[in-house]
Design a protein around this motif. Structure first.
Motif, PDB file in Angstrom:
ATOM      1  N   PRO A  31      29.135  21.206  29.151  1.00 57.95           N
ATOM      2  CA  PRO A  31      28.563  19.984  29.724  1.00 57.95           C
ATOM      3  C   PRO A  31      27.785  19.197  28.669  1.00 57.95           C
ATOM      4  N   GLY A  32      27.425  17.983  29.010  1.00 60.13           N
ATOM      5  CA  GLY A  32      26.715  17.144  28.037  1.00 60.13           C
ATOM      6  C   GLY A  32      27.614  16.015  27.587  1.00 60.13           C
ATOM      7  N   ASP A  33      27.005  14.935  27.185  1.00 64.17           N
ATOM      8  CA  ASP A  33      27.762  13.736  26.891  1.00 64.17           C
ATOM      9  C   ASP A  33      27.161  13.041  25.668  1.00 64.17           C
ATOM     10  N   MET A  37      23.454  11.048  25.262  1.00 61.06           N
ATOM     11  CA  MET A  37      22.468  11.480  24.280  1.00 61.06           C
ATOM     12  C   MET A  37      22.077  10.327  23.362  1.00 61.06           C
ATOM     13  N   MET A  38      23.056   9.502  23.001  1.00 57.69           N
ATOM     14  CA  MET A  38      22.763   8.390  22.085  1.00 57.69           C
ATOM     15  C   MET A  38      21.914   7.315  22.758  1.00 57.69           C
ATOM     16  N   LEU A  39      22.201   7.078  24.020  1.00 56.56           N
ATOM     17  CA  LEU A  39      21.543   5.946  24.684  1.00 56.56           C
ATOM     18  C   LEU A  39      20.142   6.273  25.169  1.00 56.56           C
ATOM     19  N   GLY A  40      19.851   7.551  25.349  1.00 55.13           N
ATOM     20  CA  GLY A  40      18.477   7.923  25.683  1.00 55.13           C
ATOM     21  C   GLY A  40      18.213   8.020  27.170  1.00 55.13           C
ATOM     22  N   PHE A  82      27.817   9.998  16.161  1.00 56.17           N
ATOM     23  CA  PHE A  82      26.400   9.806  15.884  1.00 56.17           C
ATOM     24  C   PHE A  82      26.152   9.223  14.498  1.00 56.17           C
ATOM     25  N   LEU A  83      26.816   9.818  13.497  1.00 57.86           N
ATOM     26  CA  LEU A  83      26.533   9.407  12.118  1.00 57.86           C
ATOM     27  C   LEU A  83      27.267   8.131  11.730  1.00 57.86           C
ATOM     28  N   LEU A 270      24.010  20.835  10.070  1.00 56.83           N
ATOM     29  CA  LEU A 270      24.831  19.735  10.603  1.00 56.83           C
ATOM     30  C   LEU A 270      25.510  20.171  11.904  1.00 56.83           C
ATOM     31  N   SER A 273      22.906  20.392  14.713  1.00 55.38           N
ATOM     32  CA  SER A 273      22.558  19.043  15.196  1.00 55.38           C
ATOM     33  C   SER A 273      23.707  18.443  15.992  1.00 55.38           C
ATOM     34  N   VAL A 275      25.961  19.927  17.700  1.00 53.80           N
ATOM     35  CA  VAL A 275      26.057  20.564  19.021  1.00 53.80           C
ATOM     36  C   VAL A 275      25.007  19.972  19.951  1.00 53.80           C
ATOM     37  N   LEU A 276      23.782  19.821  19.448  1.00 53.52           N
ATOM     38  CA  LEU A 276      22.710  19.268  20.282  1.00 53.52           C
ATOM     39  C   LEU A 276      23.014  17.832  20.685  1.00 53.52           C
ATOM     40  N   ARG A 277      23.664  17.101  19.784  1.00 48.43           N
ATOM     41  CA  ARG A 277      23.974  15.698  20.084  1.00 48.43           C
ATOM     42  C   ARG A 277      25.307  15.542  20.798  1.00 48.43           C
ATOM     43  N   ARG A 278      26.042  16.615  20.907  1.00 47.27           N
ATOM     44  CA  ARG A 278      27.396  16.585  21.464  1.00 47.27           C
ATOM     45  C   ARG A 278      28.285  15.629  20.659  1.00 47.27           C
TER      46      ARG A 278
ATOM     47  N   GLN B  60      18.284   8.937  17.469  1.00 50.02           N
ATOM     48  CA  GLN B  60      19.678   8.785  17.926  1.00 50.02           C
ATOM     49  C   GLN B  60      20.325   7.565  17.300  1.00 50.02           C
ATOM     50  N   ALA B  66      18.697  -0.183  21.676  1.00 46.87           N
ATOM     51  CA  ALA B  66      19.804   0.627  22.191  1.00 46.87           C
ATOM     52  C   ALA B  66      19.354   1.952  22.770  1.00 46.87           C
ATOM     53  N   SER B  67      18.137   2.382  22.456  1.00 47.28           N
ATOM     54  CA  SER B  67      17.686   3.673  22.956  1.00 47.28           C
ATOM     55  C   SER B  67      16.233   3.560  23.391  1.00 47.28           C
ATOM     56  N   THR B  68      15.907   4.298  24.457  1.00 42.03           N
ATOM     57  CA  THR B  68      14.520   4.302  24.918  1.00 42.03           C
ATOM     58  C   THR B  68      13.745   5.468  24.305  1.00 42.03           C
ATOM     59  N   SER B  69      14.388   6.177  23.387  1.00 40.51           N
ATOM     60  CA  SER B  69      13.750   7.346  22.773  1.00 40.51           C
ATOM     61  C   SER B  69      12.432   6.959  22.089  1.00 40.51           C
ATOM     62  N   ASP B 214      19.631  13.290   9.092  1.00 35.22           N
ATOM     63  CA  ASP B 214      19.057  14.638   9.003  1.00 35.22           C
ATOM     64  C   ASP B 214      18.243  14.860   7.722  1.00 35.22           C
ATOM     65  N   ASP B 416      20.760  23.277  28.004  1.00 36.76           N
ATOM     66  CA  ASP B 416      20.215  22.507  26.882  1.00 36.76           C
ATOM     67  C   ASP B 416      20.013  21.059  27.323  1.00 36.76           C
ATOM     68  N   ALA B 418      21.134  18.178  26.397  1.00 35.81           N
ATOM     69  CA  ALA B 418      22.310  17.323  26.608  1.00 35.81           C
ATOM     70  C   ALA B 418      22.909  17.586  27.991  1.00 35.81           C
ATOM     71  N   THR B 419      22.935  18.837  28.380  1.00 35.29           N
ATOM     72  CA  THR B 419      23.498  19.188  29.679  1.00 35.29           C
ATOM     73  C   THR B 419      22.604  18.646  30.797  1.00 35.29           C
ATOM     74  N   GLN B 422      23.068  14.981  31.292  1.00 32.94           N
ATOM     75  CA  GLN B 422      24.311  14.651  31.984  1.00 32.94           C
ATOM     76  C   GLN B 422      24.229  15.012  33.470  1.00 32.94           C
TER      77      GLN B 422
END
Lengths: 314, 530
Positions: A31-33, A37-40, A82-83, A270, A273, A275-278, B60, B66-69, B214, B416, B418-419, B422
């Motif tokens: 799961p996860g998207d 993740m990018m949009l916050g 992401f990058l 790398l 990171s 994985v955390l960011r998907r 991000q 683009a992000s509220t982080s 990073d 985690d 990310a999950t 979602q």
């Protein structure tokens, strides 16, 4: 020999295809998207859907897999969400610290592991043996992040000899400065991995030391050091080389925990990171490269056997 | 002297500060004191020095819209500025605007005067056309901007240095929305467009130089920066780039951030685990920085689907909770948390005791009764949590245990981040999740459940009416009283449960002078001692 190589390379291709399939499925089934993740925190579902569509993540899985495989076959590992750079480029940028760290780590692990293993076998059952075995067990059971924190406190905070984290200043890259940043993580990897080499060297040396040819060498009156180093150790190294090779492969694949603790911008951190960011393309590309490194090093080890032990021929 | 002490490099000269003194440096919402310059005294700042700033991770994106982080806001507030900002008492004051808006009697027409001679990092002058384009971009891209877009009828520029807004009706949170440095209304050149930002051209005291993912985001002093004349006050007033370079370094491991600060490698280390405060004892080269209050942890309850869609069930969950235990488990040290019903701390105009009796009830019998009334048959309450923040996990563990004690079956799902992000957008997958928010001065800004479209799906006629009344009121005293009614509604309908308030811990090198603790840390007006 050529036939052997051909068979092995064919096997490697099959292994890589299986790895690619598994990596893709595991990545996508988790799961996860990446878009979310990018949009916050407060991104709307519509925004997430739009970004997902932009990266083709809304396409059916078989279609995504097919496209990715085609690109990989052409040598293109994809583009990091992401990058915002090609995955190959991201991996290359992270290769240097990882390779240097692996080189230092393996060198240190061998420098500690082989002599300690030999000494332990030669003085089998005595105090040296017990001390070495005890230390090796301690090393094998110590978590790398904990050992890393200990080293940081002593050598970075208390003594101020080495930096805590990072890889020097990339704008003014000085090799010596980079090495300074690698010392502590290399010690972590070297010390912790040396325990496995110690145990393999010790066991292998114990086998070899009781062989007839060693007894013969001693009976001929060869000095003990020469008997151990030239006769026994050389033959005992065959299984040890396997362990060293696999250790090196693991380190090149990315010593994820160590790199993360020391903030090293290597392949391991790398992958963590990503994985955390998907960041799917990076996870897939990096794992594929790591798997390829692993099987190539395995092949290298098998070929090295021939150089160490002339009795082995394919 | 031990061998270690002999080998250790001599510590940099610095004054040790007590935690209480540091807590005084932080900026309570609506509190009276604003004189919070930490380490401002003693030592001379070096104007050419650089600072290494250890952040909790990699941003991000660097597009501030683009992000509220919070991390994106923290870094990019040095590059981009807003029309308005907050002073140390969280009052909205002008930044790129020349003054406060001139408002029509009905509050629908606003004229915002702009400062003249403000340069973007590309050398061009900021004019009204840039501001209009930026606000339009913000209203298209940013979640907060989209909320504001619904309130704005038109936006135009009568001349180069004036902006006119026509609103649907009086909208009190507008200036706070324009001032907030997260998902923010950054002013950038008109040519920027809606696509991903290729260049980061703002008006801030620092200009963007380079990002190495990073590794760091590097900002360098903008020599043509047009500073305000007023004295520095929170985010407001005169901003001076005393440091030549700011290097924001992602260091996800909190222990590494601490050790990096202790060793002198980092001049600042953000968001440290509060239990690590003892590490700073007897360490003159580094001092802890406490921001109090920093934020509040809360449990979001799913009002739109699942077992908690029933209001009595949500009230049952609320009745079961013992906040003393929850907050103690989460933060340990009493100096880092408070257990209080009001969503806003004492001193804030929004501090309210409305329905305070529904907070911290610790009443499992009542919880069981309410659950029984709603026809609860023992189905699992799915409690979603991640370990991204360790205190979230500890909170979930205690909540799970308290709910079980009250007769609920709890399915604790540790995933985690990310999950979690979602799943919480899919209402069928969860019943409660744990999160936290920075404490913000304007109720409509946080938590997002007070707006529309946030996870949990809270949407009732009473909520719409209460928020509409609150947002249309311009008068401060009446707004404060109206907020009390919203708080009471939150305790009645229980779309989320505020668990308490907490303070954050960071670390500063003793050599870093002039740093002022605020929730989004900033480093203009800060320098490194010579």
């Amino acid at each position: 020999m050529l036939r052997y190589l051909g068979t092995r390379l064919l096997g490697m291709a099959v292994v890589m295809l299986i790895v690619a399939t598994l990596v893709f499925l595991i990545t996508r089934l988790a799961p996860g998207d990446p878009a979310a993740m990018m949009l916050g925190e407060q991104a709307s579902a519509a925004d997430v859907a739009r970004l997902s569509a932009q990266y083709g993540l809304d396409r059916p899985l078989p279609e995504q897999f097919g496209r990715w495989l085609m690109e990989v076959a052409r040598g293109n590992l994809g583009h990091s969400i992401f990058l915002q750079i090609p995955v190959g480029e991201a991996l290359l940028a992270r290769a240097e610290p990882t390779l240097l760290l692996a080189l230092l780590g393996v060198t240190l692990a061998c420098a500690i592991g082989i002599p300690c293993g030999v000494l332990s076998a030669v003085w089998h059952g005595r105090m040296v043996d017990q001390a070495v075995t005890g230390v090796a067990m301690l090393g094998a059971s110590m978590p790398s992040f904990w050992f890393g924190m200990l080293l940081m406190q002593l050598f970075a905070v208390e003594l101020g000899w080495f930096p805590v984290a990072g890889y020097g200043n990339p704008e003014a890259p000085l090799f010596f400065e980079k090495l300074r940043h690698l010392v502590l993580p290399a010690v972590v990897l070297g010390v912790l991995n040396s325990s496995l080499i110690i145990r393999f060297t010790r066991a292998s040396m114990l086998d070899v030391l009781s062989d007839d040819y060693v007894r013969t060498a001693r009976a001929k009156g060869l000095p003990e050091v020469q008997t151990i180093v030239r006769h026994a150790l050389r033959n005992a190294l065959v299984p040890v080389v396997t362990v060293i090779g696999l250790t090196a492969a693991l380190m090149i694949g990315g010593a994820a925990v160590t790199e993360t603790v020391f903030g090293l911008p290597g392949i391991g951190s790398l992958v963590v990171s990503a994985v955390l960011r998907r960041d799917y393309p990076v996870i897939q590309g990096a794992l594929l490269v790591i798997a390829a490194t692993y099987v190539l090093i395995n092949l290298g080890i098998d070929l090295l056997y021939m150089a160490i032990d002339p009795r082995i021929r394919y | 002297m031990t061998l270690l002490n002999k080998l250790r490099p001599p510590p940099r000269p610095a004054r040790r500060r007590s935690l209480l003194a540091l807590a005084g440096l932080a900026l309570p919402v609506g509190a009276a004191s604003t004189s919070g310059a930490s380490g401002a005294s003693g030592g001379t700042a070096q104007s050419g020095a650089s600072a290494n700033l250890a952040m909790i991770g990699e941003p991000q994106t660097l597009d501030p819209m683009a992000s509220t982080s919070d991390l994106v806001g923290t870094i990019m507030q040095h590059v981009f500025e807003t029309l308005y900002t907050f002073d140390a008492r969280w009052r909205v004051v002008p930044m790129l605007a020349a003054g406060m808006p001139i408002q029509s009697g009905d509050g629908r027409h606003l004229a915002i005067p702009l400062r003249q001679g403000v340069r973007f990092h590309d050398g061009t002058e900021m004019v009204a056309a840039d501001v209009i384009a930026s606000l339009r971009r913000w209203m298209r891209l940013a979640p907060r901007g989209k909320t504001v877009a619904g309130e704005i009828v038109s936006l135009h520029a009568p001349n180069r240095y004036t902006l006119e807004l026509v609103l649907r009706g009086s909208y009190a949170p507008l200036l706070a929305q324009l001032a907030l440095p997260a998902g923010f209304a950054a002013i950038m050149p008109a040519a920027t467009g809606d696509g991903p930002l290729q260049r980061f051209i703002g008006t801030g005291p620092y200009r963007f130089v380079e990002r190495r993912a990073d590794q760091y985001v590097l900002l360098r002093r903008f020599d043509q920066y047009s500073a305000r004349a007023e004295p520095a006050d929170g985010y407001a007033g005169r901003r001076q780039a005393l440091l030549a370079e700011l290097r924001f370094i992602p260091v996800p491991n909190p222990n590494t951030r601490i050790e990096g600060a202790m060793s002198g490698q980092f001049h600042y280390a953000d968001q440290l685990p509060v239990e690590k405060l003892v590490r700073f004892d007897g360490q003159p080269q580094v001092r802890p920085v406490v921001t109090a209050p920093f934020g509040f942890p809360y449990a979001v309850l799913n009002t739109s689907a699942g077992i908690l869609a029933d209001q009595a069930m949500r009230q049952g969950v609320q009745a079961a909770l013992n906040m003393n235990d929850i907050m103690a488990a989460a933060f340990g040290d009493r100096r880092f948390y408070t257990v209080e019903a009001s969503h806003y701390p004492p001193g804030s105009p929004f501090h309210s005791d409305a329905r305070a009796s529904d907070y911290n009830q610790n009443n499992p019998d009542k919880a069981r009764r309410l659950a029984s009334q709603s026809g609860y048959r023992g189905g699992a309450v799915r409690l979603l949590v991640s370990k991204q923040y360790e205190f979230h996990y500890r909170i979930a563990m205690v909540i799970g245990s308290q709910l079980r004690k009250a007769g609920f079956l709890v399915d604790l799902q540790v995933v985690d981040w990310a999950t979690l992000v979602q799943r919480r957008n899919q209402s069928a997958l969860w019943d409660i999740y744990i999160t936290h928010s920075v404490l913000l001065p304007e109720p409509v800004l946080a938590p997002p459940q007070l707006g529309s479209g946030a996870p949990g799906g809270w949407d009732s006629a009473a909520k719409r009416a209460a928020m509409e009344r609150l947002n249309r009121l311009a008068d401060g005293a009446r707004r404060a009283s109206e907020w009390g009614r919203v708080q009471a509604l939150v305790y009645t309908e229980v779309p989320y449960i505020k668990l308490g308030s907490f303070n954050s811990l960071a670390a500063c090198a003793a050599s870093l002078r002039g740093y002022v603790a605020m929730p989004w840390p900033f480093f203009w007006n800060a320098g490194v001692a010579a």
